[in-house]
Design a protein around this motif. Sequence first.
Motif, PDB file in Angstrom:
ATOM      1  N   PRO A  24       0.814  -1.224   0.000  1.00  0.00           N
ATOM      2  CA  PRO A  24       0.000   0.000   0.000  1.00  0.00           C
ATOM      3  C   PRO A  24       0.846   1.271   0.000  1.00  0.00           C
ATOM      4  CG  PRO A  24      -0.586  -1.485   1.815  1.00  0.00           C
ATOM      5  CD  PRO A  24       0.711  -1.962   1.256  1.00  0.00           C
ATOM      6  N   MET A  25       0.342   2.274  -0.742  1.00  0.00           N
ATOM      7  CA  MET A  25       0.988   3.580  -0.693  1.00  0.00           C
ATOM      8  C   MET A  25       0.796   4.199   0.680  1.00  0.00           C
ATOM      9  SD  MET A  25       0.219   6.998  -2.965  1.00  0.00           S
ATOM     10  CE  MET A  25       0.580   6.156  -4.499  1.00  0.00           C
ATOM     11  N   LEU A 666       9.785   0.134  -6.262  1.00  0.00           N
ATOM     12  CA  LEU A 666      10.638  -1.021  -6.560  1.00  0.00           C
ATOM     13  C   LEU A 666       9.809  -2.301  -6.631  1.00  0.00           C
ATOM     14  CD1 LEU A 666      13.670  -0.178  -4.248  1.00  0.00           C
ATOM     15  CD2 LEU A 666      13.712  -0.239  -6.742  1.00  0.00           C
ATOM     16  N   LEU A 667       8.936  -2.505  -5.659  1.00  0.00           N
ATOM     17  CA  LEU A 667       8.096  -3.700  -5.655  1.00  0.00           C
ATOM     18  C   LEU A 667       7.160  -3.718  -6.862  1.00  0.00           C
ATOM     19  CD1 LEU A 667       7.250  -3.801  -1.836  1.00  0.00           C
ATOM     20  CD2 LEU A 667       8.555  -5.538  -3.081  1.00  0.00           C
ATOM     21  N   GLU A 772      15.813  -6.245  -1.722  1.00  0.00           N
ATOM     22  CA  GLU A 772      16.183  -7.178  -0.644  1.00  0.00           C
ATOM     23  C   GLU A 772      17.147  -6.517   0.333  1.00  0.00           C
ATOM     24  OE1 GLU A 772      16.003 -11.898  -1.239  1.00  0.00           O
ATOM     25  OE2 GLU A 772      17.817 -10.928  -1.944  1.00  0.00           O
ATOM     26  N   THR A 773      18.164  -5.879  -0.209  1.00  0.00           N
ATOM     27  CA  THR A 773      19.178  -5.258   0.645  1.00  0.00           C
ATOM     28  C   THR A 773      18.585  -4.117   1.454  1.00  0.00           C
ATOM     29  OG1 THR A 773      20.916  -5.861  -0.919  1.00  0.00           O
ATOM     30  CG2 THR A 773      21.429  -4.111   0.660  1.00  0.00           C
ATOM     31  N   ALA A 789       7.515  -5.183   3.665  1.00  0.00           N
ATOM     32  CA  ALA A 789       8.055  -5.177   2.302  1.00  0.00           C
ATOM     33  C   ALA A 789       8.732  -6.506   1.981  1.00  0.00           C
ATOM     34  CB  ALA A 789       9.044  -4.015   2.148  1.00  0.00           C
ATOM     35  N   TRP A 790       9.395  -7.088   2.967  1.00  0.00           N
ATOM     36  CA  TRP A 790      10.061  -8.391   2.785  1.00  0.00           C
ATOM     37  C   TRP A 790       9.048  -9.466   2.382  1.00  0.00           C
ATOM     38  CZ3 TRP A 790      14.998  -9.653   2.316  1.00  0.00           C
ATOM     39  CH2 TRP A 790      15.429 -10.961   2.562  1.00  0.00           C
ATOM     40  N   GLU A 791       7.884  -9.423   3.005  1.00  0.00           N
ATOM     41  CA  GLU A 791       6.827 -10.367   2.639  1.00  0.00           C
ATOM     42  C   GLU A 791       6.381 -10.157   1.190  1.00  0.00           C
ATOM     43  OE1 GLU A 791       3.431 -10.402   5.167  1.00  0.00           O
ATOM     44  OE2 GLU A 791       4.523 -11.176   6.907  1.00  0.00           O
TER      45      GLU A 791
END
Length: 929
Positions: A24-25, A666-667, A772-773, A789-791
Motif C-alpha cells: 500500500p501507498m 521497486l516492488l 532485498e538489501t 516489504a520483505w513479505e
Amino acid sequence: MSAKEKPAANAYKDTLHLPVTDFPMRASLTEREPERLAKWEKDGLYQQIQKQSTGKPTFILHDGPPFANGDVHMGTALNKILKDLVAKSKTMLGHHVPFVPGWDCHGLPIEFRVVKESNGLSPVEIRQKSEEYARKYIDIQRASFKRLGVFGDWDHPYLTLDPCYEADIIRTFAKFVEQDLVYRAKRPVIWSYGAGTALAEAEVEYKDKTSPAVYVKFDLVNTPEFATDASLVIWTTTPWTLPANLGIALHPDFDYLVGSFTNAEGSTQKLIVAKSLVDEFQAKNGLTLSATLAEFKGKDLAGYEAQHPFLPRTSKVINALFVTAETGTGQVHIAPGHGADDYQAGLANGLEILSPVDDKGLYTDEVGLPDLVGVHVFKANEPIIALLQEKGALLARHDYKHQYPHCWRSKTPIIFRAVPQFFIKIDAIRQQALAEIDNVTWLPAWGRNRIHGTVESRPDWCISRQRTWGVPLPVFYHSNGMAILDKDIICKTADIIEKLGTNAWFSKSDAEWAQLLDLPDNARRGQDTLDVWIDSGCSSIAVLERNERLHAPADLYIEATDQHRGWFQSSLMVGIATRGRAPYKSVITHGFVVDTSGKKVSKSDQGSDKNAKPMTADHYYNKYGADLVRLWVSSVDYLNEVPFSEELFQQASESYRRIRNTLRVLLGNLHGFDPAKNTVKTEQFTLLDRWILERLENVKRECRDAFEYRVDGVVDVSKSYDFRKVFTVLNQFCTVDLSSLYIDITKDRLYCDASDSIRRRATQTAMYKVTETLCLLLAPILAFTADEAWEYLGHSKSVHLEQFPEVQEVFPGENSTVIVDELLKVRAIIQQSIEKARQEKLIGSNLDALVELTLPEKSFNNAVFNDLPVLEEFFILSVLKINRSSEITDPLALVQMSPHRRCARCWKHLPSVGQGTKPDLCDRCTEAV
C-alpha cells in the motif's frame, strides 16, 4: 501532448508494463503495526531468533531498568529503541543477542504516591499497594515497549521486587559486610524533609532558590596580640545552620588582614578578612578599610576560639583546604552536623556532631533557643537574622539567588542533616574503581572523565533509607542499641527472603525473626531499607550471573547522562566490591530528550503541567505509528541532547514517506519477475544496472560499518552504533540514487521494452537485489515496514530472521561510478538548457527535444560518450547529437524541438515512428506490442 495524440496514447496503455503491487501507498501504520505485532507474538518471533542464533558469538546488552512509575515518555522510548537498534543490528551481523528487559520497582516515588493517596496504612499495607502500583505500570510500560517494536524476553523480565532478586540484593550486602565495608555513623546526609528520608545524589535536582545571605561577626577570645579585640567574619546563605556552628575554618596558606573598618556613621570595627576579598567585603557591607593593623597566614590563628554570636559557647578556629577566595571573607562557618566538608573538618578537629533538626525539618530542643523549638529551619532564617541584629553580630544581609538542591519527588529544598545511617567505605574501593573505569570503553569519550570525576570525589555511600517500600536493610540490634552485622545471619536472611519475599521482614515479629535466625530473644529488626541504587546496581549479579543465557561482565550498557552518578556508578561500585571488576565492557551515554526551549522532558513534568504538549510515546505511536518513532530515534544525534517537538517529529514523517514510496515503486516494477527464473547473468547488466549495484555495495559497507565498525576483526566502539549515519545513507540512497536517478531513468525500459527483454530483466534483477538489501538494512530501524516489504518480495519468513548481506565486489576491475559521475555532470548542463527551452515554450518536456551536445576535445573521452542509445536513455532524451570541439573547455547543449513524430506508446520523438507495421509507433514499441 495534443488533443489528437491522447486517444492514441491511451490505446496502448494496456501494453505498457506499469508498476503493479499490493504494497500500500498509505502506510496506515497505526492499524497494520498491531496486526504484525500480534503475528510476531503468535509465531514466537523473538524465540525463533534466539533459537536460530544459538551457537553464534554471544553479545549481551544489559537493560538498565526503567522505574515502574508512569507512562513511557519520549526519553524512555529513545533509550529503549536505541537498545533495540543495537540488539537487532548485532543479531543481523551474526551475533546471539538475548535481551532480558527489567524494571526498577522499589523506592520513594511509588511509596510517596501510595501514601499520598491513602493515609494511615500499616507498613505491610503500604508495601502491598506499592507492589500493585509497580506491577500496574510494568504492564503498561511493557505494552508500550512491545508496541514500539522492541524485541526481548517480555514474558520473563527481571523485576527488583522478585524474591530471588531481593535475596541477591541482601547477599550483596553480606559481601559488603564480609569485606568490612559497612559501618554505622551519625554524619550529614542529603535529607528530604518533604519525603522524610535520606536521598541519594541521583535523587536530587537543582532549581533556582533565593536565600538570605548574611555577614556575621564572631568575636575572638584568648587571641594572639595581633588579633586582640578583633572579630572573625563569616558569610553564609544558610543562617538556620548557625545554631549548630562549632567552628570557623580559615585556609592555612591564605593571607589575612586585621583591619579597622569604618561604616557610614563613622563608627569603626576591628575585623579579619582575607586580603584578596577586602574590596568585595567593603562593597557588600558598606564599610571602608581605614587602616590595616596586622597581616597573617590562616595557620597562625588555628587552635584559637571565638565567641558564638548568640549561644553561650565558643567556636574553634581551624584550618581547612576547602576554604576558597571566590566570594565571602575567606572564613567558613563550620556546622559538622550540616555539611559533608564541615563533618570531615569537624572530625579532624575533635568537634561535636550537632544537628538539632528532626525528620520534618523542625528544630529540636538541642537548638538551644526555646523560641525556635518546633520551627521549620527555612522559617527560622528571619528570626535568627533578627537575633544577630539584636546581638550586634550582623554586619550586612542581602538576597542571594543560586541553584539549590531539591528532592526530585517532593520538590522541596533539601537540607544536610546528621542522623545515624549506614555507609559503605568508598575509600576502600575507590582506587580499584578508578582503575576499572580505564578498562571500559566510553562513548562519547568524555563519559570516562565524567564518571571518573564523580567516583574520585564522592563521599562514603549512604545506603540506609527511612522508607517502607524497598528491600530491608538486614540489620538487627541488641537491646543496648549495638548493631548486629554478621555475614552468616544476613545470608540466612536472604535465604528466607528468597522463599517468602521481603514482606516477611515487616509481617513477622522480632521474636519470630530471632527464632528463625537463632538470635538473642531481645534482638530487634532495623526499620531502614536499602538505597534503591543498590537494587539496580546488583543487576549484574541478580540477572547476568543468574541467567545461564547471559554473561558478566556485559558487553554494553546504554543509559542517559544522569547515570554517571546513578546506575553506571552504583553498578561499578557493587561490581568492584563483590567481583573486583566493572560489570560492563563498554558504556554508551545518550542525551536527554529536551523540548525546543532546551528543558529536559520528564514524567513528573508531564504530570504537573496540564498545558504541556504530549511527550508520552503512546501519543506518537498511536497517532503516527511506531516505525515513525523508531525512524526519529535513528535520525537524531543521540550522543547529545535531543530536541523534540511534534513539529520536529513530523520531519521524520517526510523521510518515512520517501523511503516507503521507494520500496513501493521497486516492488511495483518487480511485478512479473521471478528471481529463480528471470535473473540475468552478470555480463548482461547495463551500465546503469552496474552503477546502482556498485552503489548498493557502498551502501552495504557504510551501513555495516556504522552498525559495527571493525579494525582487523576488532570492534571499534567509538565508530560503531552510528544509527544516524545508517539513516542518512539509506535516506539519501532512496531519495537520490534510486528515486531521482535509477528509477527515473529506467522507467522507459521497464514500461516500454518487451516484458522479457534482456535489458528489462537486467533492471528487474538489479531492483530485486536492491529491494532485498534495503529491507535487510532497514530492518533494525523500520522494524514493521521492512518486514512488510520483505513479505511482498515473496519471503515466507520474517526479515528479522535474516542477516545483513555481505559486501562483495560485484564487477571486479570496473568502476561504473566514475563513468556515471561524468554523465551526471553532462546531464546537469543538458537539463539547464532544456529548462530554459521549456520556459521559452520551445518544448514541453525532455522527450520533445532534439539536443545537440558539444563536448570538449580533450575531456569526456570515455567510450560511453560514443554510445548514443545509452546516452539518450541516461539523459532521458528522444534524440541526441554529439559534436566535439577544441575551442571549449565545458560541454555545451543546444535544444530545439524534435522534427520527428512522437511515438504514441513511449512518447519519444523518433525517426522510426511509422516505419513499421504500426503507423503511430516506433520500431521498439512495434516489436513490444
